[in-house]
Scaffold this active site. Structure first.
Site, PDB file in Angstrom:
ATOM      1  N   ASP A 110       0.790  -1.226   0.000  1.00 38.08           N
ATOM      2  CA  ASP A 110       0.000   0.000   0.000  1.00 38.08           C
ATOM      3  C   ASP A 110       0.827   1.283   0.000  1.00 38.08           C
ATOM      4  O   ASP A 110       0.260   2.389  -0.043  1.00 38.08           O
ATOM      5  CB  ASP A 110      -0.965   0.009   1.203  1.00 38.08           C
ATOM      6  CG  ASP A 110      -0.238  -0.183   2.553  1.00 38.08           C
ATOM      7  OD1 ASP A 110       0.917   0.252   2.696  1.00 38.08           O
ATOM      8  OD2 ASP A 110      -0.845  -0.789   3.472  1.00 38.08           O
ATOM      9  N   HIS A 125       6.483  -8.028  -0.990  1.00 30.92           N
ATOM     10  CA  HIS A 125       5.360  -8.514  -1.806  1.00 30.92           C
ATOM     11  C   HIS A 125       4.977  -7.497  -2.883  1.00 30.92           C
ATOM     12  O   HIS A 125       3.911  -7.608  -3.481  1.00 30.92           O
ATOM     13  CB  HIS A 125       4.150  -8.839  -0.925  1.00 30.92           C
ATOM     14  CG  HIS A 125       4.345 -10.077  -0.092  1.00 30.92           C
ATOM     15  ND1 HIS A 125       3.524 -10.437   0.956  1.00 30.92           N
ATOM     16  CD2 HIS A 125       5.281 -11.065  -0.164  1.00 30.92           C
ATOM     17  CE1 HIS A 125       3.936 -11.578   1.498  1.00 30.92           C
ATOM     18  NE2 HIS A 125       5.006 -11.968   0.843  1.00 30.92           N
ATOM     19  N   GLY A 216       1.999  -6.374  13.467  1.00 30.57           N
ATOM     20  CA  GLY A 216       0.767  -6.607  12.710  1.00 30.57           C
ATOM     21  C   GLY A 216       0.863  -7.647  11.621  1.00 30.57           C
ATOM     22  O   GLY A 216       0.348  -7.440  10.523  1.00 30.57           O
ATOM     23  N   PRO A 243      -2.424  -7.072  18.413  1.00 34.13           N
ATOM     24  CA  PRO A 243      -3.486  -7.284  19.412  1.00 34.13           C
ATOM     25  C   PRO A 243      -3.873  -8.752  19.579  1.00 34.13           C
ATOM     26  O   PRO A 243      -4.439  -9.127  20.600  1.00 34.13           O
ATOM     27  CB  PRO A 243      -4.683  -6.494  18.844  1.00 34.13           C
ATOM     28  CG  PRO A 243      -4.410  -6.348  17.400  1.00 34.13           C
ATOM     29  CD  PRO A 243      -2.918  -6.420  17.200  1.00 34.13           C
TER      30      PRO A 243
HETATM   31  P1  OAD Z   1      -2.746 -11.308   8.294  1.00 38.78           P
HETATM   32  O1  OAD Z   1      -4.133 -10.900   7.963  1.00 38.78           O
HETATM   33  O2  OAD Z   1      -2.369 -12.728   8.128  1.00 38.78           O
HETATM   34  O3  OAD Z   1      -2.387 -10.878   9.790  1.00 38.78           O
HETATM   35  C1  OAD Z   1      -2.711  -9.596  10.245  1.00 38.78           C
HETATM   36  C2  OAD Z   1      -2.192  -9.443  11.665  1.00 38.78           C
HETATM   37  O4  OAD Z   1      -2.451  -8.100  12.056  1.00 38.78           O
HETATM   38  C3  OAD Z   1      -2.851 -10.350  12.700  1.00 38.78           C
HETATM   39  O5  OAD Z   1      -1.835 -10.926  13.509  1.00 38.78           O
HETATM   40  C4  OAD Z   1      -3.728  -9.377  13.504  1.00 38.78           C
HETATM   41  O6  OAD Z   1      -3.846  -9.779  14.876  1.00 38.78           O
HETATM   42  C5  OAD Z   1      -2.914  -8.108  13.374  1.00 38.78           C
HETATM   43  N1  OAD Z   1      -3.656  -6.835  13.585  1.00 38.78           N
HETATM   44  C6  OAD Z   1      -4.944  -6.554  13.348  1.00 38.78           C
HETATM   45  N2  OAD Z   1      -5.202  -5.261  13.649  1.00 38.78           N
HETATM   46  C7  OAD Z   1      -4.051  -4.724  14.094  1.00 38.78           C
HETATM   47  C8  OAD Z   1      -3.646  -3.438  14.575  1.00 38.78           C
HETATM   48  N3  OAD Z   1      -4.509  -2.400  14.646  1.00 38.78           N
HETATM   49  N4  OAD Z   1      -2.358  -3.263  14.955  1.00 38.78           N
HETATM   50  C9  OAD Z   1      -1.464  -4.280  14.893  1.00 38.78           C
HETATM   51  N5  OAD Z   1      -1.782  -5.502  14.457  1.00 38.78           N
HETATM   52  C10 OAD Z   1      -3.054  -5.728  14.066  1.00 38.78           C
HETATM   53  O7  OAD Z   1      -1.797 -10.348   7.410  1.00 38.78           O
HETATM   54  P2  OAD Z   1      -0.236 -10.539   7.056  1.00 38.78           P
HETATM   55  O8  OAD Z   1       0.487 -11.208   8.148  1.00 38.78           O
HETATM   56  O9  OAD Z   1       0.263  -9.237   6.590  1.00 38.78           O
HETATM   57  O10 OAD Z   1       0.517 -11.945   0.869  1.00 38.78           O
HETATM   58  O11 OAD Z   1      -0.331 -11.521   5.829  1.00 38.78           O
HETATM   59  C11 OAD Z   1       0.855 -11.871   5.182  1.00 38.78           C
HETATM   60  C12 OAD Z   1       0.596 -12.060   3.709  1.00 38.78           C
HETATM   61  O12 OAD Z   1      -0.541 -12.908   3.538  1.00 38.78           O
HETATM   62  C13 OAD Z   1       0.200 -10.811   2.948  1.00 38.78           C
HETATM   63  O13 OAD Z   1       1.288 -10.024   2.581  1.00 38.78           O
HETATM   64  C14 OAD Z   1      -0.492 -11.371   1.742  1.00 38.78           C
HETATM   65  C15 OAD Z   1      -1.332 -12.415   2.420  1.00 38.78           C
HETATM   66  O14 OAD Z   1      -1.647 -13.526   1.629  1.00 38.78           O
HETATM   67  C16 OAD Z   1       0.250 -12.140  -0.435  1.00 38.78           C
HETATM   68  O15 OAD Z   1      -0.830 -11.887  -0.917  1.00 38.78           O
HETATM   69  C17 OAD Z   1       1.374 -12.742  -1.228  1.00 38.78           C
END
Ligand code: OAD
Length: 274
Positions: A110, A125, A216, A243
């Site tokens: 983003d 990514h 996150g 969180p």
């Molecule tokens: P996820 O959706 O797997 O994880 C999001 C994380 O953010 C979780 O651990 C939540 O608890 C946390 N979270 C939610 N709200 C939050 C806040 N306000 N502050 C801090 N943390 C918060 O997303 P990613 O780990 O980014 O890849 O996913 C990794 C990859 O999976 C992405 O880059 C994407 C996806 O498939 C591709 O598409 C190749």
């Protein structure tokens, strides 16, 4: 057992002593900017499963057989990014650079870390704000206003029958035929190599850091999820800000990044940070 206040104090001490930091971020860091995560209850993959929308064979099948679903998916992904602004977590990570050399290694597509002012950002990514050829050569960078134009056109497509040619026309500027050949947004689909040179630079950054902030991310998607483990094997200490997920070990500070990170930086470096 350590209380949360003890954890904050310990983490602040680790930041004060750090020689080189890596902030490894995922969708959660942008949640407070209105961009949905992937795997929480309301995550993107709940409505749009990745095998159908985020890998080539599924995507091509969806485009041909269910173009309206493709348009809905594109709108769900692009619209929040097109209107997003950095939040307090992005700004805190950018401010960190004033106190400690910091590289941000993000799985997000983003562009919000750069918008907040971080200068060393590895987008492993890729990014929806970059357009590349099918061989991965950079054609141009987009700004958010250009992305909003694509979103407006996609919205108009959804008013009538969402036929594939109309969707492709709506995507012009972001994907489709150009003088440089066929183009696409520079985002990594499942099964594709990670974005270079960012992936190689990210691994160098991780091997050079002594503290890693993991912010996150569910750290479920490999090979990016390997990075916190690589940091730890190399002697770095981890601070997890999330969180809901304890992450890959280290100190876990439970809470939204937009609240925790500014507080952590104030404790480590004082009010003057903001
Ligand atoms: P996820 O959706 O797997 O994880 C999001 C994380 O953010 C979780 O651990 C939540 O608890 C946390 N979270 C939610 N709200 C939050 C806040 N306000 N502050 C801090 N943390 C918060 O997303 P990613 O780990 O980014 O890849 O996913 C990794 C990859 O999976 C992405 O880059 C994407 C996806 O498939 C591709 O598409 C190749």
């Amino acid at each position: 057992m350590a209380t949360p206040a003890d954890d904050l104090a310990t983490a602040a001490g680790m930041l004060q002593k750090a020689r080189r930091l890596v902030a490894f971020t995922g969708a959660g860091v942008s949640a407070e900017s209105g961009i949905p995560t992937f795997r929480d209850g309301t995550g993107l993959w709940e409505t749009f499963p990745p095998e159908t929308f985020a890998q080539w064979d599924g995507l091509v099948h969806t485009a041909l057989a269910h173009p309206a679903q493709l348009a809905d998916f594109l709108l769900a992904v692009l619209e929040p990014i097109a209107v997003a602004e950095p939040n307090a977590a992005h700004r805190a990570l950018a401010a960190l650079e004033r106190s400690v050399p910091t590289a941000v290694v993000t799985q997000n597509v983003d562009g919000l870390h750069q918008a907040a002012g971080s200068t060393e950002v590895r987008e492993v990514h890729g990014s929806f704000l970059e357009v590349v050829t099918l061989k991965g050569r950079l054609v141009c960078r987009l700004d958010r206003a250009e992305l909003r134009m694509v979103v407006d056109r996609l919205r108009r497509v959804r008013v009538g029958p969402a036929k594939l040619p109309r969707i492709l026309l709506a995507l012009r500027g972001l994907a489709g035929p150009t003088l440089h050949g066929l183009t696409r947004p520079n985002v990594v689909l499942f099964g594709e190599q990670l974005a270079e040179p960012d992936w190689a630079l990210a691994q160098e950054d991780v091997l050079g850091c002594d503290v890693m902030l993991v912010v996150g991310t569910s750290a479920e998607v490999w090979p990016a999820a390997e990075l916190p483990h690589l940091a730890r094997r190399n002697g770095a200490r981890l601070i997890v800000v999330d969180p809901g997920h304890p992450g890959p070990g280290g100190i876990w500070i439970r809470g939204p990044a937009g609240q925790v990170l500014p507080e952590l930086l104030r404790r480590a470096f004082g009010e003057a940070m903001f």
